[in-house]
Design a protein around this motif. Structure first.
Motif, PDB file in Angstrom:
ATOM      1  N   ALA A 129     -19.931  20.135  13.020  1.00  0.00           N
ATOM      2  CA  ALA A 129     -19.670  18.697  12.913  1.00  0.00           C
ATOM      3  C   ALA A 129     -20.870  17.849  13.292  1.00  0.00           C
ATOM      4  O   ALA A 129     -21.019  16.714  12.804  1.00  0.00           O
ATOM      5  N   GLU A 130     -21.754  18.360  14.157  1.00  0.00           N
ATOM      6  CA  GLU A 130     -22.918  17.569  14.559  1.00  0.00           C
ATOM      7  C   GLU A 130     -23.819  17.241  13.375  1.00  0.00           C
ATOM      8  O   GLU A 130     -24.570  16.265  13.417  1.00  0.00           O
ATOM      9  N   ASP A 131     -23.731  18.036  12.320  1.00  0.00           N
ATOM     10  CA  ASP A 131     -24.545  17.770  11.130  1.00  0.00           C
ATOM     11  C   ASP A 131     -24.162  16.455  10.456  1.00  0.00           C
ATOM     12  O   ASP A 131     -24.937  15.917   9.652  1.00  0.00           O
ATOM     13  N   LEU A 132     -22.967  15.943  10.764  1.00  0.00           N
ATOM     14  CA  LEU A 132     -22.508  14.687  10.167  1.00  0.00           C
ATOM     15  C   LEU A 132     -23.061  13.466  10.894  1.00  0.00           C
ATOM     16  O   LEU A 132     -22.933  12.341  10.404  1.00  0.00           O
ATOM     17  N   ALA A 133     -23.659  13.676  12.067  1.00  0.00           N
ATOM     18  CA  ALA A 133     -24.146  12.552  12.863  1.00  0.00           C
ATOM     19  C   ALA A 133     -25.367  11.919  12.196  1.00  0.00           C
ATOM     20  O   ALA A 133     -26.312  12.611  11.825  1.00  0.00           O
ATOM     21  N   PHE A 134     -25.360  10.607  12.064  1.00  0.00           N
ATOM     22  CA  PHE A 134     -26.490   9.876  11.506  1.00  0.00           C
ATOM     23  C   PHE A 134     -27.548   9.597  12.559  1.00  0.00           C
ATOM     24  O   PHE A 134     -28.624   9.112  12.253  1.00  0.00           O
ATOM     25  N   ASP A 135     -27.223   9.928  13.839  1.00  0.00           N
ATOM     26  CA  ASP A 135     -28.137   9.704  14.948  1.00  0.00           C
ATOM     27  C   ASP A 135     -27.911  10.820  15.964  1.00  0.00           C
ATOM     28  O   ASP A 135     -26.810  10.967  16.508  1.00  0.00           O
ATOM     29  N   SER A 136     -28.931  11.608  16.231  1.00  0.00           N
ATOM     30  CA  SER A 136     -28.786  12.757  17.127  1.00  0.00           C
ATOM     31  C   SER A 136     -28.579  12.356  18.581  1.00  0.00           C
ATOM     32  O   SER A 136     -28.278  13.215  19.421  1.00  0.00           O
ATOM     33  N   THR A 137     -28.742  11.062  18.901  1.00  0.00           N
ATOM     34  CA  THR A 137     -28.566  10.615  20.282  1.00  0.00           C
ATOM     35  C   THR A 137     -27.166  10.061  20.548  1.00  0.00           C
ATOM     36  O   THR A 137     -26.900   9.554  21.642  1.00  0.00           O
ATOM     37  N   LEU A 138     -26.265  10.141  19.579  1.00  0.00           N
ATOM     38  CA  LEU A 138     -24.906   9.668  19.815  1.00  0.00           C
ATOM     39  C   LEU A 138     -24.289  10.417  20.991  1.00  0.00           C
ATOM     40  O   LEU A 138     -24.488  11.622  21.148  1.00  0.00           O
ATOM     41  N   PRO A 139     -23.513   9.718  21.832  1.00  0.00           N
ATOM     42  CA  PRO A 139     -22.962  10.370  23.033  1.00  0.00           C
ATOM     43  C   PRO A 139     -22.082  11.583  22.738  1.00  0.00           C
ATOM     44  O   PRO A 139     -21.989  12.480  23.581  1.00  0.00           O
ATOM     45  N   SER A 140     -21.427  11.625  21.596  1.00  0.00           N
ATOM     46  CA  SER A 140     -20.554  12.751  21.278  1.00  0.00           C
ATOM     47  C   SER A 140     -21.317  13.984  20.807  1.00  0.00           C
ATOM     48  O   SER A 140     -20.728  15.053  20.648  1.00  0.00           O
ATOM     49  N   VAL A 141     -22.609  13.835  20.577  1.00  0.00           N
ATOM     50  CA  VAL A 141     -23.426  14.927  20.047  1.00  0.00           C
ATOM     51  C   VAL A 141     -24.190  15.609  21.178  1.00  0.00           C
ATOM     52  O   VAL A 141     -24.679  14.949  22.099  1.00  0.00           O
ATOM     53  N   GLY A 142     -24.297  16.926  21.095  1.00  0.00           N
ATOM     54  CA  GLY A 142     -25.132  17.644  22.049  1.00  0.00           C
ATOM     55  C   GLY A 142     -24.457  18.051  23.336  1.00  0.00           C
ATOM     56  O   GLY A 142     -25.127  18.434  24.295  1.00  0.00           O
ATOM     57  N   HIS A 143     -23.123  17.988  23.379  1.00  0.00           N
ATOM     58  CA  HIS A 143     -22.428  18.434  24.580  1.00  0.00           C
ATOM     59  C   HIS A 143     -22.543  19.949  24.718  1.00  0.00           C
ATOM     60  O   HIS A 143     -22.417  20.688  23.738  1.00  0.00           O
ATOM     61  N   SER A 144     -22.755  20.394  25.932  1.00  0.00           N
ATOM     62  CA  SER A 144     -22.741  21.829  26.187  1.00  0.00           C
ATOM     63  C   SER A 144     -21.303  22.276  26.444  1.00  0.00           C
ATOM     64  O   SER A 144     -20.402  21.460  26.588  1.00  0.00           O
ATOM     65  N   GLY A 145     -21.103  23.555  26.512  1.00  0.00           N
ATOM     66  CA  GLY A 145     -19.769  24.070  26.792  1.00  0.00           C
ATOM     67  C   GLY A 145     -19.144  24.718  25.572  1.00  0.00           C
ATOM     68  O   GLY A 145     -19.621  24.578  24.449  1.00  0.00           O
ATOM     69  N   GLU A 146     -18.076  25.423  25.820  1.00  0.00           N
ATOM     70  CA  GLU A 146     -17.404  26.164  24.772  1.00  0.00           C
ATOM     71  C   GLU A 146     -16.662  25.232  23.821  1.00  0.00           C
ATOM     72  O   GLU A 146     -16.370  24.083  24.141  1.00  0.00           O
ATOM     73  N   ASN A 147     -16.351  25.780  22.666  1.00  0.00           N
ATOM     74  CA  ASN A 147     -15.551  25.058  21.681  1.00  0.00           C
ATOM     75  C   ASN A 147     -14.105  25.532  21.807  1.00  0.00           C
ATOM     76  O   ASN A 147     -13.855  26.733  21.877  1.00  0.00           O
ATOM     77  N   PRO A 148     -13.143  24.615  21.850  1.00  0.00           N
ATOM     78  CA  PRO A 148     -11.764  25.013  22.158  1.00  0.00           C
ATOM     79  C   PRO A 148     -10.995  25.657  21.015  1.00  0.00           C
ATOM     80  O   PRO A 148     -10.031  26.388  21.257  1.00  0.00           O
ATOM     81  N   TYR A 149     -11.386  25.411  19.785  1.00  0.00           N
ATOM     82  CA  TYR A 149     -10.490  25.705  18.675  1.00  0.00           C
ATOM     83  C   TYR A 149     -10.261  27.201  18.486  1.00  0.00           C
ATOM     84  O   TYR A 149      -9.125  27.650  18.273  1.00  0.00           O
ATOM     85  N   GLU A 150     -11.310  27.986  18.593  1.00  0.00           N
ATOM     86  CA  GLU A 150     -11.130  29.431  18.458  1.00  0.00           C
ATOM     87  C   GLU A 150     -10.319  29.991  19.619  1.00  0.00           C
ATOM     88  O   GLU A 150      -9.459  30.858  19.429  1.00  0.00           O
TER      89      GLU A 150
END
Length: 205
Positions: A129-150
């Protein structure tokens, strides 16, 4: 594509259940105390939504635009207040939060409420999903940690209703992620700021 759901201008006059109103007053007190101790944690930028307005909008959506299923997901759940509201309204509620101090507060909320919510400490964005960001500095982008969905054994297509409170300037990014990954006819509800909610339904047309 996303189709806007027109919210009535008088939605903030809808009644709030007295038991819910009491819980929200307690939440506001807890959050204020947390913010007063900003030097003891690293979540000084946490901003609470207008939870009464969120509740009023949620109840209206559930009455007028029935979700395709009971699955509810709060992106960046903070204290998990909205996730608990969703549980109180009969939804199967999930919440994801990346900040370690806030996930502690979220777990406390579940105990105090009490509510049944699946909480996850990690990144709410689905893989890619980060590939959809128009700005790599958006607060929702670049969070560390596991992904919950799997780990949960679900993906965004399993949720009929999602909620977020995007940081200024990243609402379009949240909409784009929802549009890419959510199921057809799922709904997205966003708190934008004082007296402003937005709602969308995804359509294949």
């Amino acid at each position: 594509m996303l189709t806007p759901i027109e919210l009535p201008s008088h939605i903030n006059t809808r009644p709030v259940d007295s038991a819910i109103a009491k819980k929200l007053r307690q939440m506001h007190q807890r959050i204020e105390a947390f913010q007063d101790c900003w030097n003891q944690h690293h979540a000084a930028q946490f901003v609470a939504a207008d939870y009464e307005l969120v509740y009023q909008t949620l109840t209206w959506l559930l009455e007028k635009h029935r979700p395709i299923n009971r699955g509810f997901l709060e992106w960046g759940c903070g204290f998990a207040t909205v996730a608990c509201l969703a549980d109180s309204l009969g939804l199967a509620s999930y919440g994801v939060e990346s900040h370690p101090d806030l996930i502690v507060q979220a777990r406390q909320t579940l105990s105090d409420w009490p509510a049944t919510v699946e909480l996850f400490h990690g990144d709410f964005l689905p893989p890619g999903a980060e590939d959809l960001a128009f700005d790599s500095t958006l607060p929702s982008v670049g969070h560390s940690g596991e992904n919950p969905y799997e780990i949960w054994g679900v993906d965004l297509e399993d949720f009929g209703l999602m909620y977020s409170y995007p940081w200024p300037g990243e609402d379009q990014f949240h909409e784009d992620v929802f549009d890419r990954y959510a199921a057809n006819e799922a709904m997205l509800l966003m708190f934008i700021g004082p007296n402003e909610m937005r709602a969308w339904r995804k359509s294949s047309r």
